[in-house]
Motif scaffolding. Structure first.
Motif, PDB file in Angstrom:
ATOM      1  N   MET A 190       0.832  -1.208   0.000  1.00 32.63           N
ATOM      2  CA  MET A 190       0.000   0.000   0.000  1.00 32.63           C
ATOM      3  C   MET A 190       0.861   1.251   0.000  1.00 32.63           C
ATOM      4  O   MET A 190       0.591   2.209  -0.733  1.00 32.63           O
ATOM      5  N   ALA A 191       1.904   1.250   0.824  1.00 40.51           N
ATOM      6  CA  ALA A 191       2.805   2.415   0.881  1.00 40.51           C
ATOM      7  C   ALA A 191       3.467   2.631  -0.471  1.00 40.51           C
ATOM      8  O   ALA A 191       3.604   3.767  -0.938  1.00 40.51           O
ATOM      9  N   GLY A 192       3.860   1.528  -1.104  1.00 40.57           N
ATOM     10  CA  GLY A 192       4.521   1.630  -2.396  1.00 40.57           C
ATOM     11  C   GLY A 192       3.627   2.206  -3.477  1.00 40.57           C
ATOM     12  O   GLY A 192       4.115   2.862  -4.402  1.00 40.57           O
ATOM     13  N   VAL A 193       2.324   1.984  -3.351  1.00 38.27           N
ATOM     14  CA  VAL A 193       1.377   2.521  -4.330  1.00 38.27           C
ATOM     15  C   VAL A 193       1.022   3.968  -4.015  1.00 38.27           C
ATOM     16  O   VAL A 193       1.150   4.867  -4.847  1.00 38.27           O
ATOM     17  N   ILE A 194       0.599   4.203  -2.783  1.00 44.47           N
ATOM     18  CA  ILE A 194       0.119   5.537  -2.399  1.00 44.47           C
ATOM     19  C   ILE A 194       1.251   6.563  -2.401  1.00 44.47           C
ATOM     20  O   ILE A 194       1.083   7.696  -2.854  1.00 44.47           O
ATOM     21  N   LEU A 195       2.413   6.152  -1.903  1.00 38.62           N
ATOM     22  CA  LEU A 195       3.531   7.086  -1.741  1.00 38.62           C
ATOM     23  C   LEU A 195       4.592   6.945  -2.832  1.00 38.62           C
ATOM     24  O   LEU A 195       5.717   7.416  -2.655  1.00 38.62           O
ATOM     25  N   ARG A 196       4.243   6.314  -3.944  1.00 40.64           N
ATOM     26  CA  ARG A 196       5.265   5.989  -4.945  1.00 40.64           C
ATOM     27  C   ARG A 196       6.050   7.203  -5.421  1.00 40.64           C
ATOM     28  O   ARG A 196       7.274   7.125  -5.591  1.00 40.64           O
ATOM     29  N   ASN A 197       5.381   8.338  -5.615  1.00 38.02           N
ATOM     30  CA  ASN A 197       6.080   9.528  -6.107  1.00 38.02           C
ATOM     31  C   ASN A 197       6.997  10.122  -5.046  1.00 38.02           C
ATOM     32  O   ASN A 197       8.131  10.531  -5.333  1.00 38.02           O
ATOM     33  N   VAL A 198       6.496  10.177  -3.816  1.00 36.22           N
ATOM     34  CA  VAL A 198       7.308  10.695  -2.709  1.00 36.22           C
ATOM     35  C   VAL A 198       8.520   9.804  -2.476  1.00 36.22           C
ATOM     36  O   VAL A 198       9.649  10.289  -2.312  1.00 36.22           O
ATOM     37  N   LEU A 199       8.289   8.490  -2.458  1.00 34.20           N
ATOM     38  CA  LEU A 199       9.388   7.554  -2.217  1.00 34.20           C
ATOM     39  C   LEU A 199      10.430   7.622  -3.327  1.00 34.20           C
ATOM     40  O   LEU A 199      11.636   7.531  -3.066  1.00 34.20           O
ATOM     41  N   ALA A 200       9.983   7.797  -4.561  1.00 38.36           N
ATOM     42  CA  ALA A 200      10.918   7.890  -5.683  1.00 38.36           C
ATOM     43  C   ALA A 200      11.811   9.121  -5.550  1.00 38.36           C
ATOM     44  O   ALA A 200      13.017   9.065  -5.832  1.00 38.36           O
ATOM     45  N   ASP A 201      11.232  10.231  -5.112  1.00 36.92           N
ATOM     46  CA  ASP A 201      12.008  11.462  -4.939  1.00 36.92           C
ATOM     47  C   ASP A 201      13.014  11.294  -3.801  1.00 36.92           C
ATOM     48  O   ASP A 201      14.194  11.656  -3.927  1.00 36.92           O
ATOM     49  N   HIS A 202      12.557  10.723  -2.683  1.00 35.08           N
ATOM     50  CA  HIS A 202      13.467  10.458  -1.560  1.00 35.08           C
ATOM     51  C   HIS A 202      14.582   9.495  -1.974  1.00 35.08           C
ATOM     52  O   HIS A 202      15.737   9.660  -1.572  1.00 35.08           O
ATOM     53  N   LYS A 203      14.226   8.489  -2.771  1.00 38.24           N
ATOM     54  CA  LYS A 203      15.241   7.500  -3.169  1.00 38.24           C
ATOM     55  C   LYS A 203      16.319   8.145  -4.025  1.00 38.24           C
ATOM     56  O   LYS A 203      17.512   7.842  -3.885  1.00 38.24           O
ATOM     57  N   ARG A 204      15.925   9.039  -4.912  1.00 28.43           N
ATOM     58  CA  ARG A 204      16.924   9.733  -5.727  1.00 28.43           C
ATOM     59  C   ARG A 204      17.819  10.603  -4.845  1.00 28.43           C
ATOM     60  O   ARG A 204      19.039  10.668  -5.060  1.00 28.43           O
ATOM     61  N   ALA A 205      17.235  11.247  -3.848  1.00 29.51           N
ATOM     62  CA  ALA A 205      18.041  12.033  -2.910  1.00 29.51           C
ATOM     63  C   ALA A 205      19.036  11.129  -2.176  1.00 29.51           C
ATOM     64  O   ALA A 205      20.216  11.483  -2.010  1.00 29.51           O
ATOM     65  N   TYR A 206      18.569   9.959  -1.750  1.00 33.13           N
ATOM     66  CA  TYR A 206      19.443   8.978  -1.099  1.00 33.13           C
ATOM     67  C   TYR A 206      20.598   8.588  -2.022  1.00 33.13           C
ATOM     68  O   TYR A 206      21.759   8.518  -1.597  1.00 33.13           O
ATOM     69  N   GLU A 207      20.287   8.344  -3.296  1.00 33.52           N
ATOM     70  CA  GLU A 207      21.327   7.952  -4.253  1.00 33.52           C
ATOM     71  C   GLU A 207      22.367   9.062  -4.437  1.00 33.52           C
ATOM     72  O   GLU A 207      23.567   8.790  -4.548  1.00 33.52           O
ATOM     73  N   LEU A 208      21.900  10.306  -4.449  1.00 34.22           N
ATOM     74  CA  LEU A 208      22.829  11.436  -4.564  1.00 34.22           C
ATOM     75  C   LEU A 208      23.761  11.492  -3.358  1.00 34.22           C
ATOM     76  O   LEU A 208      24.960  11.761  -3.500  1.00 34.22           O
TER      77      LEU A 208
END
Length: 204
Positions: free
Chosen positions: A120-138
């Motif tokens: 559910m988190a992966g669906v509802i928050l997918r855009n937020v999580l993707a942005d955070h993940k890119r920040a993590y990668e940086l």
């Protein structure tokens, strides 16, 4: 220690500011809307700015020993604001030779939440999580002394200092954590070496 807090006007950011001042640090609160920050203290400076403004971030970071990011999103829509802000922060830190940064992300950026809750988190928050993940990668690519916090559901309970951490996944059967305890962790992350170069799950 001189600490700059990005997102200091938010609920987690204000907890970081309050606890950092309580520990005797000098704090600069970088905020878009200064009126949101109601804390007054002789060791607190407020700096109005937008983290998407590279020059404002560069000027703000100068003279500090560590950075704490409590940046959030304005909604659930697709965005690159967190990643772009982190890119600006990383560049400024390198230019000013500042090494320590703690970043507040969210549990789920590594698809680590088990079961139906994780789906559910992966669906509802997918855009937020993707942005955070890119920040993590940086941050991971930056060669800085970084730490990423991945808290589960946040609430407004008082600080306990009795939360659990894990470098892999999320704490077993954990469901929530207070913003005040996330703030406590973020301060530990920039003042100790325990969590350098780690993405850390947080929960009770």
């Amino acid at each position: 220690m001189n600490i700059i807090v990005f997102g200091a006007g938010g609920r987690t950011g204000q907890e970081v500011v309050k606890q950092a001042l309580g520990e005797g640090h000098h704090v600069t609160a970088f905020v878009r809307t200064p009126s949101k920050l109601t804390i007054k203290h002789p060791n607190l400076a407020s700096l109005k700015g937008n983290t998407l403004d590279e020059q404002a971030v560069w000027k703000g970071v100068e003279g500090h020993d560590a950075v704490i990011s409590c940046l959030g999103t304005d909604g659930l829509k697709k965005s690159t604001a967190l990643a772009k802000s982190t890119e600006n922060i990383v560049k400024a830190m390198k230019d000013h030779e500042i090494k320590r940064i703690a970043y507040t992300a969210s549990a789920g950026i590594h698809n680590e939440i088990p079961g139906v809750t994780g789906v559910m988190a992966g669906v509802i928050l997918r855009n937020v999580l993707a942005d955070h993940k890119r920040a993590y990668e940086l941050l991971k690519e930056s060669n800085l002394k970084w730490t990423v916090a991945r808290p589960l559901r946040l609430d407004s309970d008082p600080v306990t200092r009795k939360y659990r951490t894990t470098d892999e996944g999320v704490p077993s059967k954990g469901k929530r954590i207070a913003r005040a305890d996330v703030a406590h962790f973020l301060l530990k992350a920039v003042t100790e070496d325990t969590f350098v170069s780690k993405s850390v799950g947080l929960a009770y």
